[in-house]
Motif scaffolding. Structure first.
Motif, short mmCIF file in Angstrom:
data_model
loop_
_atom_site.label_atom_id
_atom_site.label_comp_id
_atom_site.label_asym_id
_atom_site.label_seq_id
_atom_site.Cartn_x
_atom_site.Cartn_y
_atom_site.Cartn_z
N GLU A 114 -1.45 12.32 1.54
CA GLU A 114 -1.75 10.91 1.29
C GLU A 114 -1.18 10.00 2.39
N GLN A 115 -0.38 10.57 3.29
CA GLN A 115 0.26 9.72 4.29
C GLN A 115 -0.70 9.29 5.37
N GLY A 116 -0.37 8.16 5.95
CA GLY A 116 -1.23 7.58 6.99
C GLY A 116 -0.78 7.96 8.38
N LEU A 117 -0.79 6.93 9.26
CA LEU A 117 -0.50 7.19 10.66
C LEU A 117 0.99 7.21 10.98
N GLY A 118 1.77 6.69 10.06
CA GLY A 118 3.20 6.59 10.34
C GLY A 118 3.52 5.40 11.23
N LEU A 119 2.62 4.43 11.26
CA LEU A 119 2.86 3.24 12.10
C LEU A 119 3.10 1.99 11.27
N GLY A 120 2.75 2.08 9.98
CA GLY A 120 2.83 0.90 9.12
C GLY A 120 4.21 0.26 9.12
N LEU A 121 5.26 1.08 8.91
CA LEU A 121 6.61 0.50 8.83
C LEU A 121 7.12 0.03 10.21
N SER A 122 6.59 0.63 11.29
CA SER A 122 6.93 0.15 12.64
C SER A 122 6.48 -1.30 12.78
N PHE A 123 5.25 -1.56 12.27
CA PHE A 123 4.75 -2.94 12.29
C PHE A 123 5.62 -3.85 11.45
N GLY A 169 8.50 5.13 -7.42
CA GLY A 169 7.83 6.31 -6.86
C GLY A 169 8.76 7.44 -6.51
N ARG A 170 8.31 8.21 -5.57
CA ARG A 170 9.04 9.45 -5.29
C ARG A 170 10.31 9.25 -4.47
N GLY A 171 10.44 8.09 -3.82
CA GLY A 171 11.66 7.80 -3.07
C GLY A 171 11.71 8.53 -1.74
N ILE A 172 12.73 8.20 -0.97
CA ILE A 172 12.87 8.82 0.35
C ILE A 172 14.30 9.37 0.44
N GLY A 224 12.74 5.96 -6.99
CA GLY A 224 12.00 4.83 -6.44
C GLY A 224 12.63 4.26 -5.17
N THR A 225 11.92 3.27 -4.62
CA THR A 225 12.34 2.69 -3.34
C THR A 225 12.29 1.17 -3.44
N ARG A 226 13.26 0.52 -2.75
CA ARG A 226 13.20 -0.95 -2.74
C ARG A 226 13.38 -1.46 -1.30
N PHE A 227 12.39 -2.24 -0.84
CA PHE A 227 12.48 -2.90 0.47
C PHE A 227 12.86 -4.35 0.23
N THR A 228 13.92 -4.83 0.90
CA THR A 228 14.34 -6.23 0.75
C THR A 228 14.28 -6.90 2.12
N TYR A 251 6.46 8.26 12.36
CA TYR A 251 7.33 9.05 11.49
C TYR A 251 6.80 9.06 10.07
N ARG A 252 6.61 10.26 9.59
CA ARG A 252 6.17 10.41 8.20
C ARG A 252 7.07 11.44 7.54
N VAL A 253 7.47 11.13 6.32
CA VAL A 253 8.35 12.07 5.64
C VAL A 253 7.52 13.31 5.32
N PRO A 254 7.98 14.46 5.79
CA PRO A 254 7.17 15.65 5.53
C PRO A 254 7.06 15.94 4.04
N SER A 300 0.85 -1.21 0.00
CA SER A 300 0.00 0.00 0.00
C SER A 300 0.87 1.25 0.00
N ASN A 301 1.99 1.21 0.73
CA ASN A 301 2.92 2.35 0.70
C ASN A 301 3.44 2.56 -0.73
N ALA A 302 3.89 1.44 -1.35
CA ALA A 302 4.48 1.55 -2.69
C ALA A 302 3.48 2.16 -3.67
N ILE A 303 2.22 1.71 -3.61
CA ILE A 303 1.21 2.23 -4.54
C ILE A 303 0.92 3.69 -4.22
P1 ADP Z 1 2.35 5.71 6.67
O1 ADP Z 1 1.18 5.24 7.40
O2 ADP Z 1 2.51 7.15 6.64
O3 ADP Z 1 2.52 5.06 5.36
P2 ADP Z 1 4.64 4.17 7.33
O4 ADP Z 1 5.26 3.86 8.65
O5 ADP Z 1 4.17 3.01 6.54
O6 ADP Z 1 3.54 5.23 7.57
O7 ADP Z 1 5.70 4.93 6.48
C1 ADP Z 1 6.43 5.97 7.05
C2 ADP Z 1 6.81 6.99 6.01
O8 ADP Z 1 7.81 6.48 5.14
C3 ADP Z 1 5.70 7.35 5.09
O9 ADP Z 1 4.93 8.38 5.63
C4 ADP Z 1 6.41 7.78 3.84
O10 ADP Z 1 6.75 9.15 3.93
C5 ADP Z 1 7.64 6.95 3.84
N1 ADP Z 1 7.48 5.82 2.89
C6 ADP Z 1 7.14 4.55 3.22
N2 ADP Z 1 7.15 3.76 2.15
C7 ADP Z 1 7.49 4.54 1.10
C8 ADP Z 1 7.65 4.30 -0.32
N3 ADP Z 1 7.48 3.10 -0.87
N4 ADP Z 1 8.04 5.36 -1.09
C9 ADP Z 1 8.25 6.57 -0.53
N5 ADP Z 1 8.08 6.86 0.76
C10 ADP Z 1 7.71 5.85 1.57
#
Ligand code: ADP
Length: 512
Positions: A459-468, A431-434, A489-493, A447-450, A400-403
């Motif tokens: 479009e950002q959520g709670l900032g908890l998804g990646l913590s999980f 995507g837009r990358g970090i 773009g971004t790559r999670f491995t 934490y959400r990238v401003p 969902s983050n990637a999309i």
């Molecule tokens: P959120 O609920 O905001 O998605 P996450 O913990 O999942 O929270 O992600 C934290 C932050 O990391 C996001 O707010 C976003 O700024 C950045 N991020 C996560 N995944 C991506 C991605 N695939 N491409 C760019 N930025 C990302």
């Protein structure tokens, strides 16, 4: 004050126990050594008496002859040959004659040549003359023995002095017949030495024990003093000043080790406290935003709305914020459960490719809606022992983050690969990358990238998804890496080991 009292009670107990154990050990050791010495002294004195008597026996044989007295019709007499003018000889002979007895084979004393009196001293008479029958028995025994036989006897004088007797056979000059001779010596001086030694020990041992115990008590007190210092320092540390540390004494001893261990524990506590503080600050901040918004919507409804549509809109907005609130609360609850170890992994062996394939299928609709091409590269079989629900949560969050963060026309690719040690899962997007300054923080809670400015992008959520995601990977003893190029773009491995982890380790890895 109370701590000091507690310490006194504890340290007194310890001090007492240390001192008593030393004292008991000391007593046992001292007594054993004293007894051993006494035994050695006893046998050395015994040996000395025997040697003295043996010497005296030799002298007796030199100075005394048993021979027929021609003046008395050839009757056998005991004759002492020595020079009465020579003080040495006289002393020796008088010494021998203090306690002596000379009898014939039947135990009847023969006569002295000079005095024609029975050949025994008053000293021997005092300890009691042996019965003739007993002497005769000894003579027979000595004659039957192939080697010269010596008899040793212990007696007592009428005043109670101990006497040792050495007896044996002496052959008459020319005559060849055996006669029985016994000589003795008192050894009360030696008994006194032993007695004095025993008395000395009886006085010295308790004295040494009392002194040793006092010294031990004092030393134990001194050794325990640093413990008081440590305890007092520990007392000063409380929740509000966890930054305090107990200074080490640089002695490199066990106590320093204890202090170090204690300080490390405080360090860990401080880190946990800090995290808790941060967490509650973050939570209150996150909750305040929707609550303020709800308040605003309700105020609008109450004070400014006039038409039904305006009411409906205010209610709708308020409901959306309430949804967000409950989302946050649910997510927080789940995270705290994970951290406290209440969330136990339900591992099962399953085909990971199938699970991932299904999820990719489900994400096709939102991907299409966002104008993003979602593709997956999955082998047919991909067995792994994992918690299905948590793995689904992990993939869902990443996809969902990637999309979400990929603009229209972009690509999201998902791939899975079986490895020797487990599975590799890759989610990459165009995507837009970090940027690198945010990259280290994306797994932190909230934490959400401003976006532009400091506010999070809409479009950002709670900032908890990646913590999980980080927690789930850790709980499976896996690793997660992220590569990102802003604008590209971004790559999670993720690497998951073939075997997941046992549930009892979960609480340790709760912190993402
Ligand atoms: P959120 O609920 O905001 O998605 P996450 O913990 O999942 O929270 O992600 C934290 C932050 O990391 C996001 O707010 C976003 O700024 C950045 N991020 C996560 N995944 C991506 C991605 N695939 N491409 C760019 N930025 C990302």
């Amino acid at each position: 004050m109370k701590g000091r009292r507690d310490y006194r009670r504890v340290s007194r107990g310890l001090r007492f126990r240390l001192t008593t154990s030393y004292a008991v050990l000391f007593t046992i050791l001292l007594t054993l050594v004293a007894l051993l010495f006494r035994q050695r002294l006893h046998s050395a004195l015994d040996q000395q008496i025997d040697e003295e008597l043996t010497q005296e026996w030799g002298a007796m044989k030199g100075y005394m002859r048993i021979e027929p007295n021609q003046e008395k019709g050839g009757k056998i007499n005991a004759v002492w040959y020595y020079d009465p003018e020579d003080p040495d000889e006289t002393t020796i002979v008088l010494d021998i004659k203090k306690i002596y007895l000379i009898t014939d084979q039947n135990g009847i004393p023969i006569l002295e040549y000079k005095t024609q009196q029975p050949a025994y001293s008053t000293g021997y008479d005092d300890i009691g003359l042996d019965k003739p029958a007993d002497i005769a028995k000894n003579v027979r025994e000595a004659m039957a023995s192939p080697k010269p036989k010596t008899f040793w006897m212990e007696r007592k004088t009428s005043t109670g002095e101990p006497v040792k007797i050495r007896a044996g056979l002496v052959y008459a000059e020319g005559h060849g017949a055996p006669y029985y001779v016994a000589i003795g010596t008192t050894y009360s001086d030696k008994v006194k030495v032993l007695h004095d030694y025993t008395l000395f020990l009886a006085g010295v041992i308790p004295g040494a024990l009392v002194l040793g115990s006092l010294l031990g008590y004092f030393m134990a007190g001194r050794a325990l003093t640093p413990v008081l210092a440590v305890a007092q320092a520990a007392q000063r540390i409380s929740g509000s000043n966890l930054s305090l540390r107990i200074p080490t004494r640089e002695a490199g001893d066990e106590l320093d080790y204890l202090i170090l261990t204690f300080n490390r524990m405080i360090e860990r506590l401080e880190a946990s406290f800090q995290q808790m503080k941060q967490f509650s600050t973050d939570v209150s901040h996150e909750l305040r935003t929707p609550i303020t918004a709800i308040r605003g919507q309700l105020e609008v409804a109450l004070f400014t709305a006039k038409t039904t549509d305006q009411y409906r809109e205010a209610m709708f907005n308020a409901l959306q914020d309430i949804d967000r609130l409950s989302q946050i609360v649910r997510a927080l609850l789940l995270l705290s459960q994970a951290e406290s170890g209440q969330l136990v992994l339900q591992k099962a062996r399953l085909n990971l490719c199938e699970v991932v394939g299904d999820l990719v299928e489900q994400f096709q609709i939102p991907a299409e809606a966002a104008g993003v091409k979602l593709s997956a590269q999955l082998p047919a079989e991909c067995p792994a022992e994992v918690d299905r629900v948590q793995i689904e949560r992990l993939i869902t969050n990443l996809l969902s983050n990637a999309i979400k963060f990929t603009p229209e026309g972009g690509d999201v690719r998902m791939s899975l690969r079986g490895e020797a040690q487990g599975v590799e899962i890759v989610v990459e997007d165009t995507g837009r990358g970090i940027s690198s300054e945010h990259l280290p923080h994306i797994f932190d809670r909230f934490y959400r990238v401003p976006g532009r400015g400091t506010a999070p992008a809409p479009e950002q959520g709670l900032g908890l998804g990646l913590s999980f995601v980080a927690w789930i990977v850790k709980a499976h003893r896996g690793t997660i890496d992220v590569d990102s190029t802003p604008g590209k773009g971004t790559r999670f491995t993720i690497h998951l080991p073939a075997e997941g982890v046992s549930s009892d380790t979960l609480e340790l890895v709760g912190q993402a």
